[in-house]
Design a protein around this motif. Structure first.
Motif, PDB file in Angstrom:
ATOM      1  N   ALA A 194       8.553   9.101   5.587  1.00 48.48           N
ATOM      2  CA  ALA A 194       8.445  10.077   6.683  1.00 48.48           C
ATOM      3  C   ALA A 194       9.536   9.824   7.722  1.00 48.48           C
ATOM      4  O   ALA A 194      10.158  10.766   8.227  1.00 48.48           O
ATOM      5  N   ALA A 195       9.803   8.526   8.018  1.00 49.59           N
ATOM      6  CA  ALA A 195      10.849   8.219   8.998  1.00 49.59           C
ATOM      7  C   ALA A 195      12.205   8.687   8.500  1.00 49.59           C
ATOM      8  O   ALA A 195      12.988   9.303   9.246  1.00 49.59           O
ATOM      9  N   LEU A 196      12.496   8.437   7.207  1.00 45.73           N
ATOM     10  CA  LEU A 196      13.779   8.879   6.668  1.00 45.73           C
ATOM     11  C   LEU A 196      13.882  10.392   6.681  1.00 45.73           C
ATOM     12  O   LEU A 196      14.926  10.963   7.014  1.00 45.73           O
ATOM     13  N   PHE A 197      12.769  11.060   6.348  1.00 46.14           N
ATOM     14  CA  PHE A 197      12.780  12.523   6.316  1.00 46.14           C
ATOM     15  C   PHE A 197      13.068  13.085   7.700  1.00 46.14           C
ATOM     16  O   PHE A 197      13.863  14.022   7.839  1.00 46.14           O
ATOM     17  N   GLY A 247       0.811  -1.204   0.000  1.00 52.63           N
ATOM     18  CA  GLY A 247       0.000   0.000   0.000  1.00 52.63           C
ATOM     19  C   GLY A 247       0.846   1.256   0.000  1.00 52.63           C
ATOM     20  O   GLY A 247       2.018   1.239   0.361  1.00 52.63           O
ATOM     21  N   LEU A 248       0.193   2.341  -0.407  1.00 57.00           N
ATOM     22  CA  LEU A 248       0.930   3.607  -0.467  1.00 57.00           C
ATOM     23  C   LEU A 248       1.300   4.112   0.915  1.00 57.00           C
ATOM     24  O   LEU A 248       2.338   4.740   1.094  1.00 57.00           O
ATOM     25  N   THR A 249       0.442   3.807   1.918  1.00 62.70           N
ATOM     26  CA  THR A 249       0.714   4.321   3.267  1.00 62.70           C
ATOM     27  C   THR A 249       2.021   3.787   3.813  1.00 62.70           C
ATOM     28  O   THR A 249       2.748   4.505   4.505  1.00 62.70           O
ATOM     29  N   ASP A 250       2.364   2.532   3.479  1.00 63.75           N
ATOM     30  CA  ASP A 250       3.619   1.968   3.974  1.00 63.75           C
ATOM     31  C   ASP A 250       4.808   2.748   3.426  1.00 63.75           C
ATOM     32  O   ASP A 250       5.719   3.120   4.164  1.00 63.75           O
ATOM     33  N   PHE A 251       4.760   3.001   2.103  1.00 65.57           N
ATOM     34  CA  PHE A 251       5.844   3.783   1.507  1.00 65.57           C
ATOM     35  C   PHE A 251       5.921   5.164   2.143  1.00 65.57           C
ATOM     36  O   PHE A 251       7.004   5.676   2.444  1.00 65.57           O
ATOM     37  N   LEU A 252       4.757   5.778   2.364  1.00 70.72           N
ATOM     38  CA  LEU A 252       4.745   7.132   2.923  1.00 70.72           C
ATOM     39  C   LEU A 252       5.340   7.136   4.326  1.00 70.72           C
ATOM     40  O   LEU A 252       6.090   8.053   4.682  1.00 70.72           O
ATOM     41  N   LEU A 253       5.036   6.081   5.116  1.00 67.70           N
ATOM     42  CA  LEU A 253       5.575   6.053   6.479  1.00 67.70           C
ATOM     43  C   LEU A 253       7.090   5.868   6.476  1.00 67.70           C
ATOM     44  O   LEU A 253       7.806   6.534   7.237  1.00 67.70           O
ATOM     45  N   VAL A 254       7.588   4.990   5.600  1.00 70.59           N
ATOM     46  CA  VAL A 254       9.046   4.810   5.520  1.00 70.59           C
ATOM     47  C   VAL A 254       9.710   6.119   5.143  1.00 70.59           C
ATOM     48  O   VAL A 254      10.716   6.539   5.732  1.00 70.59           O
TER      49      VAL A 254
END
Lengths: 182, 101
Positions: free
Chosen positions: B12-15, B3-10
């Motif tokens: 966000a953590a890197l950011f 899902g897109l949310t998983d990519f977005l969370l990863v």
């Protein structure tokens, strides 16, 4: 749980934790080499997002280019850089770091909250794309399509970025030359 | 499919890791690495959304542009860091508080 999911979570964990190690490490060389791992894990994530060409570019440009450049700059600037890093306190979270840790954690909380509430998994345009078959599937290669698009639809940004690259090249060469005795 | 949310969370953590490095480190090279982390988080988002654009390839093409921009920025930033080191004998941004001459 499918293979892709397992690989995704492995890559994501490696990327996030090696990124945290890069941020927390006291040794600059160690953190630069750990940054290699972060970039390679990110390239793996790009492959899982079905963007193989971007992943290859990431490896060639970031791992092959930028990191070698950073290592060169680190070696040219000598012992001073190392000492600046090692003067930091040895405690895990010293009090002077607390505001920045707090800032990063709060920022992450806000972003996670927004992502969970925005419902990115069922946006209308992605649903439309799924219905009209616009989603990239795992068994097709789109590199030719990227090349054609780069030369037709995205020609203006392409030219702009080539001029900018030339400017950056000239500027970097000008900045890093030896001082003239004038 | 992930899902897109998983990519977005990863991403966000890197950011946020990159943000922490930019704010807290007192070494210009480490700040540069933090900026690279933040750029990579943005590229991850571009790629994750680019999966739903098969015909135009908007996300992937602009991810390529962002990688090239990052390379150009890094070259110039490292040249500036070398110059600063040559002149001030330190690359701690907090200690560089005078003008060139």
């Amino acid at each position: 749980m499918s293979m892709v999911k397992i690989l995704f979570y492995v890559m994501a964990t490696v990327a996030v934790f090696s990124g945290l190690y890069v941020a927390a490490s006291k040794n600059l060389v160690r953190s630069i080499f750990m940054f290699f791992v972060t970039l390679l894990a990110l390239a793996g994530l790009y492959v899982i997002a079905l963007a193989d060409f971007v992943a290859i570019t990431q490896i060639v440009i970031y791992v092959g280019g930028i990191l070698v450049l950073i290592l060169f700059a680190f070696m040219l600037s000598g012992k001073e850089t190392l000492e600046a890093v090692q003067q930091q306190k040895d405690r895990f979270i010293s009090l002077s770091k607390l505001p920045s840790v707090l800032l990063a954690l709060l920022f992450f909380a806000v972003m996670a909250y927004v992502f969970y509430n925005s419902g990115a998994d069922n946006l209308t345009w992605t649903k439309q794309a799924v219905q009209t078959g616009q989603v990239i599937k795992a068994n097709e290669s789109l590199i030719e399509n990227i090349g054609v698009n780069l030369m037709t639809r995205y020609l203006l940004p392409f030219e702009a970025i080539s001029i900018l690259l030339l400017l950056a090249l000239v500027g970097a060469a000008h900045l890093s030359r030896k001082e003239q005795q004038a | 499919m992930i899902g897109l949310t998983d990519f977005l969370l990863v991403s966000a953590a890197l950011f946020c890791t990159g943000l922490y490095m930019v704010v807290s480190k007192n070494n210009a090279v480490q700040i540069l690495i933090g900026i690279e982390l933040m750029l990579n988080a943005a590229i991850l988002n571009l790629v994750a959304f680019g999966r739903f654009d098969k015909i135009n390839n908007g996300g992937q093409v602009f991810a390529l542009f962002a990688i090239v921009l990052a390379a150009a920025t890094t070259a110039v930033a490292l040249a500036i860091i070398l110059n600063v080191y040559r002149r001030y004998k330190t690359i701690d941004p907090g200690k560089i508080n005078t003008l060139g001459d």
